[in-house]
Design an enzyme around this catalytic site. Sequence first.
Site, PDB file in Angstrom:
ATOM      1  N   SER A  57      24.484 -31.687  -4.600  1.00  0.00           N
ATOM      2  CA  SER A  57      23.631 -31.509  -5.770  1.00  0.00           C
ATOM      3  C   SER A  57      24.408 -31.740  -7.066  1.00  0.00           C
ATOM      4  O   SER A  57      23.883 -32.320  -8.027  1.00  0.00           O
ATOM      5  CB  SER A  57      23.030 -30.103  -5.767  1.00  0.00           C
ATOM      6  OG  SER A  57      22.244 -29.882  -6.910  1.00  0.00           O
ATOM      7  N   GLU A 147      25.098 -19.867 -15.502  1.00  0.00           N
ATOM      8  CA  GLU A 147      23.776 -19.830 -16.136  1.00  0.00           C
ATOM      9  C   GLU A 147      23.060 -18.552 -15.714  1.00  0.00           C
ATOM     10  O   GLU A 147      22.972 -18.239 -14.523  1.00  0.00           O
ATOM     11  CB  GLU A 147      22.925 -21.031 -15.736  1.00  0.00           C
ATOM     12  CG  GLU A 147      21.581 -21.036 -16.460  1.00  0.00           C
ATOM     13  CD  GLU A 147      20.589 -22.057 -15.911  1.00  0.00           C
ATOM     14  OE1 GLU A 147      20.018 -22.807 -16.704  1.00  0.00           O
ATOM     15  OE2 GLU A 147      20.395 -22.086 -14.678  1.00  0.00           O
TER      16      GLU A 147
END
Length: 244
Positions: A57, A147
């Site tokens: 990813s 995040e």
Amino acid sequence: MEQFKRFKDEITRFMMMYKFALDSLETKIEILKEEFHFLHDYNPIEHTKSRLKTPESIINKIQRKRCDLSFPSIRQNIKDIAGLRITCSFVSDIYRINDMLRNQSDLKIVESKDYIQNPKPNGYQSLHLIVEVPVYMSDRQEQVCVEVQIRTIAMDFWASLEHKIFYKYNEAVPPRLLQELKGAADSAAALDKQMERLHNEISEIKEHNMEHEKTGSKRIIIRDQEFHIPAALLDLIDAGQGNV
């Protein structure tokens, strides 16, 4: 063979760095939850969920961004390799947790996007933070980005279903469906406001009852009529108990 082993060690070390940053941040959140459990009647954190992007990813994203395929480039251009989602009961909890994280002296908020005050066009709401977390490796200290998404249960419910509905949807979404999805987001936001109002009203009633209980010992009720006990009489009772 030696080159492959060296690359494997590098990518393992790279991914471990983000895992350690995530572990450190989750520990901080657990401490906050414990503190609220012991010192307050209310815990703003319902649950948390963490994830690490897979190497595949990461590579796909760096290629979409058309950046160099190197570890320094990945660190500079991809800030969500490690992610932590915090789910709360009420919107006010989101900003309370935001303040708690900002008050952690060893954390640095490098980016903040408030999709609650400014929802995305499709209705998505959440508070996004990019937080730098210190990670102490065997030979150095690293500042690693994580995040953090903070949202209510209603926001999380909508976002999860929206993702499932449109996951890998390659064609243009019909405007009617987009409008219905936006309407569902508005309904979720209205539910958040209603539940927070109910929560605040119940809290006020609870505080009022507690104050009434404190003063209740200074009143007596005879035949459904309430009488205030004078302070002088209370002093006399206290003096009498002292002589027993």
